[in-house]
Design a protein around this motif. Structure first.
Motif, PDB file in Angstrom:
ATOM      1  N   SER A 103       0.819  -1.221   0.000  1.00 57.83           N
ATOM      2  CA  SER A 103       0.000   0.000   0.000  1.00 57.83           C
ATOM      3  C   SER A 103       0.854   1.272   0.000  1.00 57.83           C
ATOM      4  O   SER A 103       0.319   2.379  -0.056  1.00 57.83           O
ATOM      5  N   SER A 104       2.177   1.142   0.046  1.00 56.90           N
ATOM      6  CA  SER A 104       3.069   2.315   0.009  1.00 56.90           C
ATOM      7  C   SER A 104       2.932   3.033  -1.336  1.00 56.90           C
ATOM      8  O   SER A 104       2.392   2.493  -2.290  1.00 56.90           O
ATOM      9  N   LYS A 105       3.494   4.245  -1.388  1.00 58.79           N
ATOM     10  CA  LYS A 105       3.420   5.055  -2.604  1.00 58.79           C
ATOM     11  C   LYS A 105       4.034   4.301  -3.797  1.00 58.79           C
ATOM     12  O   LYS A 105       5.172   3.834  -3.739  1.00 58.79           O
ATOM     13  N   LEU A 106       3.268   4.180  -4.876  1.00 63.83           N
ATOM     14  CA  LEU A 106       3.717   3.520  -6.098  1.00 63.83           C
ATOM     15  C   LEU A 106       4.668   4.454  -6.849  1.00 63.83           C
ATOM     16  O   LEU A 106       4.332   5.604  -7.127  1.00 63.83           O
ATOM     17  N   VAL A 107       5.875   3.958  -7.174  1.00 64.86           N
ATOM     18  CA  VAL A 107       6.844   4.770  -7.905  1.00 64.86           C
ATOM     19  C   VAL A 107       7.097   4.238  -9.317  1.00 64.86           C
ATOM     20  O   VAL A 107       7.732   4.895 -10.131  1.00 64.86           O
ATOM     21  N   GLY A 108       6.607   3.033  -9.588  1.00 65.18           N
ATOM     22  CA  GLY A 108       6.793   2.457 -10.914  1.00 65.18           C
ATOM     23  C   GLY A 108       6.408   0.996 -10.938  1.00 65.18           C
ATOM     24  O   GLY A 108       5.738   0.494 -10.024  1.00 65.18           O
ATOM     25  N   ARG A 109       6.832   0.298 -11.999  1.00 69.40           N
ATOM     26  CA  ARG A 109       6.517  -1.123 -12.147  1.00 69.40           C
ATOM     27  C   ARG A 109       7.745  -1.851 -12.676  1.00 69.40           C
ATOM     28  O   ARG A 109       8.532  -1.288 -13.442  1.00 69.40           O
ATOM     29  N   ALA A 110       7.879  -3.106 -12.277  1.00 73.73           N
ATOM     30  CA  ALA A 110       8.918  -3.986 -12.819  1.00 73.73           C
ATOM     31  C   ALA A 110       8.239  -4.878 -13.844  1.00 73.73           C
ATOM     32  O   ALA A 110       7.377  -5.683 -13.498  1.00 73.73           O
ATOM     33  N   GLN A 111       8.603  -4.722 -15.104  1.00 75.58           N
ATOM     34  CA  GLN A 111       7.960  -5.479 -16.179  1.00 75.58           C
ATOM     35  C   GLN A 111       8.999  -6.322 -16.900  1.00 75.58           C
ATOM     36  O   GLN A 111      10.054  -5.827 -17.271  1.00 75.58           O
ATOM     37  N   GLY A 112       8.674  -7.605 -17.077  1.00 72.49           N
ATOM     38  CA  GLY A 112       9.601  -8.506 -17.751  1.00 72.49           C
ATOM     39  C   GLY A 112       9.264  -9.944 -17.430  1.00 72.49           C
ATOM     40  O   GLY A 112       8.089 -10.303 -17.315  1.00 72.49           O
ATOM     41  N   PHE A 113      10.295 -10.765 -17.240  1.00 75.65           N
ATOM     42  CA  PHE A 113      10.058 -12.170 -16.910  1.00 75.65           C
ATOM     43  C   PHE A 113      11.259 -12.744 -16.182  1.00 75.65           C
ATOM     44  O   PHE A 113      12.361 -12.187 -16.213  1.00 75.65           O
ATOM     45  N   TYR A 114      11.004 -13.869 -15.495  1.00 77.87           N
ATOM     46  CA  TYR A 114      12.100 -14.644 -14.926  1.00 77.87           C
ATOM     47  C   TYR A 114      11.803 -16.113 -15.125  1.00 77.87           C
ATOM     48  O   TYR A 114      10.650 -16.521 -15.223  1.00 77.87           O
ATOM     49  N   GLY A 115      12.868 -16.884 -15.236  1.00 75.43           N
ATOM     50  CA  GLY A 115      12.722 -18.314 -15.455  1.00 75.43           C
ATOM     51  C   GLY A 115      13.679 -19.083 -14.571  1.00 75.43           C
ATOM     52  O   GLY A 115      14.805 -18.649 -14.323  1.00 75.43           O
ATOM     53  N   SER A 116      13.219 -20.229 -14.092  1.00 70.29           N
ATOM     54  CA  SER A 116      14.065 -21.081 -13.272  1.00 70.29           C
ATOM     55  C   SER A 116      15.132 -21.708 -14.172  1.00 70.29           C
ATOM     56  O   SER A 116      14.823 -22.493 -15.067  1.00 70.29           O
ATOM     57  N   ALA A 117      16.387 -21.360 -13.908  1.00 71.25           N
ATOM     58  CA  ALA A 117      17.461 -21.727 -14.825  1.00 71.25           C
ATOM     59  C   ALA A 117      18.492 -22.676 -14.218  1.00 71.25           C
ATOM     60  O   ALA A 117      19.532 -22.900 -14.811  1.00 71.25           O
ATOM     61  N   SER A 118      18.197 -23.211 -13.032  1.00 69.24           N
ATOM     62  CA  SER A 118      19.163 -24.099 -12.390  1.00 69.24           C
ATOM     63  C   SER A 118      18.490 -25.404 -11.978  1.00 69.24           C
ATOM     64  O   SER A 118      17.388 -25.398 -11.431  1.00 69.24           O
ATOM     65  N   GLN A 119      19.176 -26.498 -12.207  1.00 68.68           N
ATOM     66  CA  GLN A 119      18.666 -27.801 -11.778  1.00 68.68           C
ATOM     67  C   GLN A 119      19.082 -28.127 -10.346  1.00 68.68           C
ATOM     68  O   GLN A 119      18.493 -29.003  -9.714  1.00 68.68           O
ATOM     69  N   PHE A 130      12.630  -1.620 -14.938  1.00 68.81           N
ATOM     70  CA  PHE A 130      11.984  -0.809 -13.913  1.00 68.81           C
ATOM     71  C   PHE A 130      11.460   0.430 -14.634  1.00 68.81           C
ATOM     72  O   PHE A 130      12.240   1.245 -15.128  1.00 68.81           O
ATOM     73  N   VAL A 131      10.147   0.549 -14.724  1.00 67.11           N
ATOM     74  CA  VAL A 131       9.492   1.643 -15.445  1.00 67.11           C
ATOM     75  C   VAL A 131       8.967   2.622 -14.401  1.00 67.11           C
ATOM     76  O   VAL A 131       8.014   2.327 -13.680  1.00 67.11           O
ATOM     77  N   PHE A 132       9.605   3.782 -14.293  1.00 64.19           N
ATOM     78  CA  PHE A 132       9.237   4.741 -13.257  1.00 64.19           C
ATOM     79  C   PHE A 132       8.038   5.584 -13.688  1.00 64.19           C
ATOM     80  O   PHE A 132       7.843   5.858 -14.877  1.00 64.19           O
ATOM     81  N   SER A 133       7.232   5.989 -12.703  1.00 61.45           N
ATOM     82  CA  SER A 133       5.978   6.678 -13.026  1.00 61.45           C
ATOM     83  C   SER A 133       5.762   7.961 -12.231  1.00 61.45           C
ATOM     84  O   SER A 133       4.662   8.505 -12.235  1.00 61.45           O
ATOM     85  N   ILE A 134       6.790   8.452 -11.555  1.00 58.40           N
ATOM     86  CA  ILE A 134       6.594   9.672 -10.769  1.00 58.40           C
ATOM     87  C   ILE A 134       7.661  10.711 -11.070  1.00 58.40           C
ATOM     88  O   ILE A 134       8.774  10.384 -11.495  1.00 58.40           O
ATOM     89  N   GLY A 135       7.300  11.975 -10.832  1.00 57.24           N
ATOM     90  CA  GLY A 135       8.231  13.088 -10.926  1.00 57.24           C
ATOM     91  C   GLY A 135       8.966  13.156 -12.240  1.00 57.24           C
ATOM     92  O   GLY A 135       8.460  12.768 -13.291  1.00 57.24           O
ATOM     93  N   LYS A 136      10.208  13.628 -12.166  1.00 59.29           N
ATOM     94  CA  LYS A 136      10.991  13.808 -13.388  1.00 59.29           C
ATOM     95  C   LYS A 136      11.379  12.482 -14.027  1.00 59.29           C
ATOM     96  O   LYS A 136      11.764  12.438 -15.185  1.00 59.29           O
ATOM     97  N   TYR A 137      11.262  11.367 -13.297  1.00 59.76           N
ATOM     98  CA  TYR A 137      11.612  10.050 -13.828  1.00 59.76           C
ATOM     99  C   TYR A 137      10.436   9.366 -14.536  1.00 59.76           C
ATOM    100  O   TYR A 137      10.593   8.270 -15.064  1.00 59.76           O
TER     101      TYR A 137
END
Length: 198
Positions: A103-119, A130-137
């Motif tokens: 519920s803290s102030k939203l500053v952006g979003r992390a968009q992409g993917f991750y995959g389990s790469a180790s056995q 990291f896509v920022f959504s506030i202020g000058k960023y």
């Protein structure tokens, strides 16, 4: 002695003309001139002195509930038999907040993917912005690509680029698990971002 100096001078002039010709010649491929590349002046592009910035954000990977932000999109046939979920791929659109609570102030979003790469251990290959959504960023991004060995207390991944105010970005992120719910799979990580940019 004067004859040696004049021979050196002539040699330097001929070499200079040759170098000038080579630098300015058009590369010819298949009989066609290739003028697709050129050297630019960074100052004319508005690039100023490089600076180092630090940001701290909290990354919320929500796998449960009616609106998950992390969704498994693929897995290998053997993934369910693997202790490390090897072969599973998860697409994310995770909130980035100023504080550790969702519920803290939203500053952006992390968009992409991750995959389990180790056995052998729980480790993911991660590609995200990291896509920022506030202020000058607002609208600027930092691109991260690397390995996340989940059981390590502190992990590190490189920053491989960015956009907007983070064009030509380089640096790294250090992150650690702030909270993890083993029943739901929801996780919160604290990210410290150290980024060189202009």
């Amino acid at each position: 002695m004067a004859e040696i100096h004049s021979k050196n001078a002539v040699s330097i002039i001929i070499l200079s003309i040759f170098i000038f010709y080579i630098i300015n010649i058009n590369i010819v491929v298949d009989g066609k001139s290739q003028n697709f590349g050129r050297i630019l002046n960074p100052a004319k592009m508005g690039i100023k002195k490089e600076k180092l910035s630090h940001f701290r954000v909290y990354w919320h990977d929500v796998a449960s509930g009616p609106n998950p932000t992390a969704v498994r999109i693929a897995q290998a046939p053997s993934t369910n038999k693997s202790a490390t979920a090897f072969g599973a791929v998860v697409m994310i659109d995770d909130p980035l907040t100023e504080g550790p609570k969702l519920s803290s102030k939203l500053v952006g979003r992390a968009q992409g993917f991750y995959g389990s790469a180790s056995q052998n251990d729980v480790a993911y290959i991660v590609a995200m912005n990291f896509v920022f959504s506030i202020g000058k960023y607002n609208g600027s991004t930092i691109s991260i690509f690397g390995r996340n060995p989940v059981m390590s207390k502190v992990r590190e991944m490189p920053i491989i680029g960015g956009s907007g105010l983070f064009r030509f970005a380089r640096g790294y992120v250090q992150f650690k698990t702030h909270d993890f719910n083993i029943k739901t799979g929801d996780a919160t990580n604290e990210y410290n971002i150290y980024v060189f940019h202009y």
